[in-house]
Design an enzyme around this catalytic site. Structure first.
Site, PDB file in Angstrom:
ATOM      1  N   CYS A  70      -1.790   2.884  -2.986  1.00 35.63           N
ATOM      2  CA  CYS A  70      -1.095   4.173  -3.060  1.00 35.63           C
ATOM      3  C   CYS A  70      -1.464   4.879  -4.359  1.00 35.63           C
ATOM      4  CB  CYS A  70       0.420   3.953  -3.003  1.00 35.63           C
ATOM      5  SG  CYS A  70       1.378   5.470  -3.103  1.00 35.63           S
TER       6      CYS A  70
ATOM      7  N   CYS B 192       3.214  -1.652   4.075  1.00 36.13           N
ATOM      8  CA  CYS B 192       2.236  -2.742   4.108  1.00 36.13           C
ATOM      9  C   CYS B 192       1.693  -2.929   2.702  1.00 36.13           C
ATOM     10  CB  CYS B 192       1.112  -2.456   5.101  1.00 36.13           C
ATOM     11  SG  CYS B 192       0.056  -1.063   4.656  1.00 36.13           S
TER      12      CYS B 192
ATOM     13  N   CYS C 222       1.592   3.851   5.162  1.00 32.49           N
ATOM     14  CA  CYS C 222       0.935   2.601   5.552  1.00 32.49           C
ATOM     15  C   CYS C 222      -0.559   2.877   5.628  1.00 32.49           C
ATOM     16  CB  CYS C 222       1.504   2.006   6.834  1.00 32.49           C
ATOM     17  SG  CYS C 222       1.262   2.977   8.317  1.00 32.49           S
TER      18      CYS C 222
END
Length: 137
Positions: free
Chosen positions: A87, A80, A8
Site C-alpha cells: 500500500c 490481504c 486488496c
C-alpha cells in the site's frame, strides 16, 4: 463525513464484498470505496454470494488505488498481506487496519466447494464490518 477505503490485490473479491457490506452497515454517513494494487475485474462468485445476503454489487468495477482518496480517508482497511505490504504510504492521520483474509479467488475444487470458500470469507467480512461499526460509533 467519514471516509473508508478497502484495499486488496486485485479489487475483485474481498475489497468488493467489504465495500458492499460497508454501504449496507455504515450507511450514507460514510464515503465508502474499494480499490486494488491491480485490477482483476469483479469476480462473479463475489457477486453471487453477496446477492445471497441481499446486497447487489453487480455494478461495482475493479479500480486502482486513487492516491487522493487514499490520503483523505479516515480509515484504510487492507484485506490481504500483499495490499498491507505494498500500500502506498499514507498520512499519519489515516487509521490503518488489517484484516488478514484468505483469497477466495484462489479456491480450488468444484463450483460448490469454491462457493463455500467465498461464503466463509463473505461472512467473516460481514462480522468484521459489524465489529468495526460497533467500535467506531
Amino acid at each position: 463525513m467519514m471516509q473508508i477505503y478497502f484495499l486488496c490485490t486485485g479489487n475483485s473479491c474481498r475489497s468488493q464484498m467489504a465495500e458492499g457490506f460497508a454501504q449496507e452497515i455504515l450507511g450514507d454517513q460514510w464515503q465508502i470505496a474499494s480499490a486494488g494494487l491491480e485490477t482483476h475485474g469483479l469476480n462473479p462468485m463475489a457477486v453471487k454470494v453477496m446477492a445471497e445476503k441481499g446486497i447487489d454489487i453487480s455494478d461495482h468495477r475493479s479500480k486502482l488505488i486513487d492516491p487522493d482518496y487514499l490520503n483523505h480517508s479516515d480509515y484504510v482497511v487492507t484485506l490481504c498481506g500483499d495490499a498491507r505490504d505494498r500500500c502506498p504510504v499514507v498520512s499519519a492521520d489515516v487509521v490503518k487496519i488489517h484484516w488478514p483474509l484468505i483469497d477466495p479467488a484462489q479456491a480450488t475444487g468444484t463450483d460448490a466447494e469454491k462457493l463455500a470458500v467465498f461464503r466463509a470469507v463473505r461472512d467473516e467480512i460481514e462480522q468484521r464490518m459489524i465489529d468495526f461499526k460497533n467500535q467506531t460509533v
